[in-house]
Design a protein around this motif. Sequence first.
Motif, PDB file in Angstrom:
ATOM      1  N   SER A 146       0.823  -1.205   0.000  1.00 55.66           N
ATOM      2  CA  SER A 146       0.000   0.000   0.000  1.00 55.66           C
ATOM      3  C   SER A 146       0.860   1.260   0.000  1.00 55.66           C
ATOM      4  N   VAL A 147       2.055   1.181   0.581  1.00 52.66           N
ATOM      5  CA  VAL A 147       2.891   2.384   0.655  1.00 52.66           C
ATOM      6  C   VAL A 147       3.426   2.804  -0.702  1.00 52.66           C
ATOM      7  N   ILE A 148       3.419   1.899  -1.673  1.00 53.28           N
ATOM      8  CA  ILE A 148       3.830   2.355  -3.004  1.00 53.28           C
ATOM      9  C   ILE A 148       2.629   2.361  -3.945  1.00 53.28           C
ATOM     10  N   SER A 149       1.466   2.674  -3.351  1.00 51.38           N
ATOM     11  CA  SER A 149       0.259   2.939  -4.137  1.00 51.38           C
ATOM     12  C   SER A 149      -0.243   1.768  -4.950  1.00 51.38           C
ATOM     13  N   ILE A 150       0.114   0.571  -4.573  1.00 50.66           N
ATOM     14  CA  ILE A 150      -0.522  -0.580  -5.210  1.00 50.66           C
ATOM     15  C   ILE A 150      -1.850  -0.782  -4.489  1.00 50.66           C
ATOM     16  N   THR A 151      -2.943  -0.792  -5.261  1.00 57.13           N
ATOM     17  CA  THR A 151      -4.247  -0.787  -4.610  1.00 57.13           C
ATOM     18  C   THR A 151      -4.686  -2.173  -4.193  1.00 57.13           C
ATOM     19  N   GLU A 152      -3.843  -2.820  -3.374  1.00 56.33           N
ATOM     20  CA  GLU A 152      -4.282  -4.054  -2.749  1.00 56.33           C
ATOM     21  C   GLU A 152      -5.278  -3.708  -1.649  1.00 56.33           C
ATOM     22  N   LEU A 153      -5.676  -4.667  -0.858  1.00 56.48           N
ATOM     23  CA  LEU A 153      -6.798  -4.475   0.062  1.00 56.48           C
ATOM     24  C   LEU A 153      -6.636  -3.269   0.991  1.00 56.48           C
ATOM     25  N   VAL A 154      -5.471  -3.108   1.596  1.00 52.95           N
ATOM     26  CA  VAL A 154      -5.285  -2.006   2.540  1.00 52.95           C
ATOM     27  C   VAL A 154      -5.380  -0.661   1.821  1.00 52.95           C
ATOM     28  N   ARG A 155      -4.699  -0.566   0.687  1.00 48.28           N
ATOM     29  CA  ARG A 155      -4.719   0.686  -0.065  1.00 48.28           C
ATOM     30  C   ARG A 155      -6.144   0.993  -0.540  1.00 48.28           C
ATOM     31  N   ALA A 156      -6.825  -0.053  -0.978  1.00 55.01           N
ATOM     32  CA  ALA A 156      -8.209   0.126  -1.426  1.00 55.01           C
ATOM     33  C   ALA A 156      -9.043   0.706  -0.293  1.00 55.01           C
ATOM     34  N   ALA A 157      -8.853   0.170   0.905  1.00 53.65           N
ATOM     35  CA  ALA A 157      -9.604   0.668   2.051  1.00 53.65           C
ATOM     36  C   ALA A 157      -9.232   2.119   2.338  1.00 53.65           C
ATOM     37  N   GLN A 158      -7.949   2.428   2.266  1.00 52.65           N
ATOM     38  CA  GLN A 158      -7.517   3.803   2.519  1.00 52.65           C
ATOM     39  C   GLN A 158      -8.180   4.773   1.557  1.00 52.65           C
ATOM     40  N   ILE A 159      -8.223   4.349   0.305  1.00 56.06           N
ATOM     41  CA  ILE A 159      -8.802   5.235  -0.703  1.00 56.06           C
ATOM     42  C   ILE A 159     -10.273   5.504  -0.412  1.00 56.06           C
ATOM     43  N   VAL A 160     -10.966   4.463   0.034  1.00 58.10           N
ATOM     44  CA  VAL A 160     -12.381   4.660   0.350  1.00 58.10           C
ATOM     45  C   VAL A 160     -12.530   5.504   1.622  1.00 58.10           C
ATOM     46  N   ILE A 161     -11.647   5.253   2.576  1.00 63.24           N
ATOM     47  CA  ILE A 161     -11.749   5.988   3.834  1.00 63.24           C
ATOM     48  C   ILE A 161     -11.483   7.478   3.623  1.00 63.24           C
ATOM     49  N   VAL A 162     -10.656   7.820   2.638  1.00 64.64           N
ATOM     50  CA  VAL A 162     -10.402   9.228   2.340  1.00 64.64           C
ATOM     51  C   VAL A 162     -11.715   9.971   2.128  1.00 64.64           C
ATOM     52  N   THR A 163     -12.643   9.342   1.419  1.00 69.08           N
ATOM     53  CA  THR A 163     -13.877  10.058   1.125  1.00 69.08           C
ATOM     54  C   THR A 163     -14.972   9.774   2.149  1.00 69.08           C
TER      55      THR A 163
END
Lengths: 224, 224, 247, 240, 240
Positions: free
Chosen positions: A169-186
């Motif tokens: 997730s730290v290099i912007s690969i939208t695996e599960l954690v990153r996907a969640a972060q992106i949704v949580i942003v909004t």
Amino acid sequence: MEAWQSVFQNSSMLIKGLGYTLEYSLYAVVLGTVLGLIFALFRLSGSRILRALGTVYVDIFRGTPLLVQIFFIYFGLPQVLPLHQWFGEFYTVLAGAAALALNEGAYITEIIRAGILSVDKGQWEAAESIGMTSYQKMRYIILPQAFKRMIPPLVNQFIQTIKDTSLLSVISITELVRAAQIVIVTTYFALQFWTAVAVLYLIVILLLTKLSQYLERRLQVDQR
Amino acid sequence: MEAWQSVFQNSSMLIKGLGYTLEYSLYAVVLGTVLGLIFALFRLSGSRILRALGTVYVDIFRGTPLLVQIFFIYFGLPQVLPLHQWFGEFYTVLAGAAALALNEGAYITEIIRAGILSVDKGQWEAAESIGMTSYQKMRYIILPQAFKRMIPPLVNQFIQTIKDTSLLSVISITELVRAAQIVIVTTYFALQFWTAVAVLYLIVILLLTKLSQYLERRLQVDQR
Amino acid sequence: GCGTGSSTPSNSGQSGQTQPVTLHVGADTTFPPFETEKNGQVTGFDIDLIKAIAQKENMQVDLKTMDFQGLIPALQTGDIDVAVAGITITDDRKKSVNFSDPYYHSGLSILVKKDNTTINVPDDLTGKTVAVKLGTTADLMFSKKPGVNVKRFTNISDAYSELQNGGADAVVFDNPVNLNYIRTGHDNVKIVGPLLTGEDYGIAVRKNAPDLLQKINDGLKQVMADGTYDKLYQQYFGDEPNGKIKH
Amino acid sequence: MISVKNLRKQFGEHVVLQDISVEVAAQEVVVIIGPSGSGKSTFLRCLNGLEKPSSGHIVIAGHELTGHKADLIEIRKQVGMVFQRFNLFHHLSVMDNITIGPIKVLGKSKAEATELAEELLRKVGIPEKANAMPDQLSGGQQQRVAIARALAMKPKVMLFDEPTSALDPEMVGEVLAVMKDLARDGMTMVVVTHEMGFAREVGDRVLFMDGGYVVEEGTPADVFDHPQQERTRAFLSKVL
Amino acid sequence: MISVKNLRKQFGEHVVLQDISVEVAAQEVVVIIGPSGSGKSTFLRCLNGLEKPSSGHIVIAGHELTGHKADLIEIRKQVGMVFQRFNLFHHLSVMDNITIGPIKVLGKSKAEATELAEELLRKVGIPEKANAMPDQLSGGQQQRVAIARALAMKPKVMLFDEPTSALDPEMVGEVLAVMKDLARDGMTMVVVTHEMGFAREVGDRVLFMDGGYVVEEGTPADVFDHPQQERTRAFLSKVL
Ligand SMILES: Nc1ncnc2c1ncn2[C@@H]1O[C@H](COP(=O)(O)OP(=O)(O)OP(=O)(O)O)[C@@H](O)[C@H]1O
Ligand SMILES: Nc1ncnc2c1ncn2[C@@H]1O[C@H](COP(=O)(O)OP(=O)(O)OP(=O)(O)O)[C@@H](O)[C@H]1O
Ligand SMILES: [Mg+2]
Ligand SMILES: [Mg+2]
């Protein structure tokens, strides 16, 4: 309530993230197994140089955090090599998979090494006594027997890899954690989304744990 | 050259980060050992409820990525509990240490459990035969013997914890990785700083590995 | 980069080429409304703007998302040609990359809880805890300014969470994003005080590519001249006037 | 002292003790013999509460052994047990092995417990080994420490489960000598052993177990020299 | 066929073979006897290149065994070895155990190798076990498969290291019978064994090893019935 609705509405995003998680885990384990096999053979070889190479590889990748390895490969290496030019868009995928594979490979090296060493000495000698070369001995006699014993620890390593994938997730690969972060942003429903993410991981990992236990039991039966 | 000078100039920042890394690792292992002891005893207890509790704890914390646990505790929990109000500034430290300790505790639970189960059945029976209560048996007979065998895996877990501490960077704890990131965003010397960070981790971890190997060897001698 | 996709229709103004050149664009997707990811689609003001500019210059956008920290390194290595991510034009950064003419006027603003009465002007931040995004101008500013307790997060969303959860007294971040945060259903927070800095966003362009910089600036001028810029601005920022670059 | 009525013990489907009724008087020495798997160890372990009876009653020194935890611990204080494999606490010195029970379980002072331990070590013939660790002792010495450890609890009954069968032949004598002393001092003892000489010399009664039953019992002379049952005869012909 | 000159082998400081010189003619059957630890296995393992001699010369079927890898593999094709513990490949069927050498090492076709294996299985008396896995066989059957596996390489010499000592007594005969057949067919054999009957019946020569030396050698009748050396007599008195 609204929060859980939001989780439900964004579930396709999470599931897609989980898909990437599994995809990267698979890359990493497959590549890691290849690396592990090579370096395990290095570590067991007669050549002092190859053995040292194997040890250095294992020590470095087990002796530093995966996060640092990811940063090094993704942010550090392109400073000296035009990796982004060579690989373009693909470098993110490549760097992520490579960092993960190199890391898991170090652990798999030790799993394979232990598996190979667990094969009875008599099998090695019997293979030698019919004139097999080192390669033939490994390929036809030792590895097939070692492989069976390596399956449960390899499944465990796969489970570990799935968890490790979260660091991509730290290099912007939208695996599960990153996907969640992106949704949580909004949406800002952190608690609910992280709970959902945890549950998704749990399901996958408990299923794999059961598989591993099943394989371990079958193996024991086979070895009666 | 300029790059390495920059690393050298910022070394005090990195060393300070390493200090935090070790500090959090220590918190996590100490707390984790307490948790591990409690839940290991739960898992071995006669009560079905306590056993289930122990299993759920271990499954959850080993079945989800540490990163998710950190996000859940740090960003999720304060949504429902006024944790920042209760603990103020200290909540970051607390959440970081707690997430890490809960995670390590799950692994330590299994280490302690295995250590306890490795004590010969005759020792349990001998303790029972002189009328010891469950508590006395554990406290005076089983744990002292189990403890010795647990030391090497516990040192390994400590090594794992040091690496895991890197994830605390995501909640603004300036351990080694975050310290490096802060310097890199102004200097852009990613390669050199990540190399330096990796070397620092390697030194600490290889020293601990040697310690663990030494302890393992001493233990084997003792068990002749 | 090399040209691809001959099937893409090219309607260039001045260049007679029919083969569009690929423009490798890097963006960080956690910066609404400039860039955000919705259902797997990267959208936002920056994205639409660079696409419009590229169209004018007969280039085809190849979008690559990465962490904000990685953008300038990626430009340095040539992984990407340009980066759009609400990047503030600074002298420091100019050492590493080129910048286009400004396309958005920004500045750092202070976001606090609505019921906060103690923070009204920038100086009130002394002794307070401020959440920022790692590596942003706010981060760099506070790093040089003692007396403020800085908490750095990888994503700005984490900084907002920190404010909401009570772990920070304020978030200091680019004004438009703070505004966007309030607009997207978070009416328990407010912006206080004047902007801490007046700063401009520019498109970062890889160094040693004067032609490319020229093309980007040229395209930006055309987009501003033909009203596309105003249309996009209205779409993403409404009537909020501060950010618009006068042309 | 011990009264066992209709004791039955099964592990899952497998019935190990079918129906055992035995009375042991105070100061009596009862020797149990029988083929492997006949349930001898299981019987002793039931007497000590290490195994829970499936049904039946056991009363020892007036306490009924019901399986309640507190009750079990009370009984175990009254009943000393010596195992085939010694089971000394590996991490404790000989002295600590002997004193830990009196100190932690009976709440005696360290001084009192130490004094008692020294006396017991003299009794079992190895006063000089007080500070040794178990691993530094021979099997015979370890077993004597195990007996001292059990005696330190001042039990009313002592159970021995093949106490000499894990020993090299030259060490058997020294352990049997300690047990004979004990019997002479009037200790109530139940001993599983195949040492027929010992059984004859100090046994008041011999029980022959087979298939989960007490098949035959009587004085050593009766059982050894004039066995009534075919099974007893068959077993003795192999062992004697 | 085999010529060993001044063979010496040490593990670290420990000299296991002091100075061995032995000639074995084609079709000769040499039996080696001697006490445990005298170096019998080490000697056989040197003949097969499983251990590297510390000094001395070994020539087998015209090849000098120098320790070079390619050379070693060449020699091993000429020399079959049967181990005490069978060492069948656990993951392969009986058929595959026998054919893997011919196919992978000698490069024979699968059909040819299978035909040969079937013939060999008939020879060792278990043609019906071709598809069994090693774990499904008795010890005697496993050892006979091991012999077939070695023979499948068409070796010029067969080495046997106590081939019957890991077997239950009732299986010893079936393995010795196969070995006798082999000897009768004219195979050159070096056999470490304590089966004196076998040695007398098929051995052309007996070597008695002790302390890393060949202490005595001669025909079975000479060595067994009229041993010259004190050490030989002492050994035989215990074994016979
Ligand atoms: N915990 C257990 N679970 C299942 N079966 C058991 C257990 N303990 C003992 N048994 C079985 O109970 C039977 C009697 O065992 P026990 O140890 O009492 O025999 P024994 O007379 O002491 O034999 P030995 O002379 O070999 O010590 C055996 O068949 C044994 O397998
Ligand atoms: N790999 C090794 N490393 C060190 N010492 C060894 C090794 N292999 C054998 N030895 C030693 O060499 C000596 C001879 O061993 P060897 O197996 O040849 O004896 P042997 O005559 O076959 O005995 P046995 O009848 O017990 O099989 C023994 O003392 C043994 O401990
Ligand atoms: Mg028994
Ligand atoms: Mg041998």
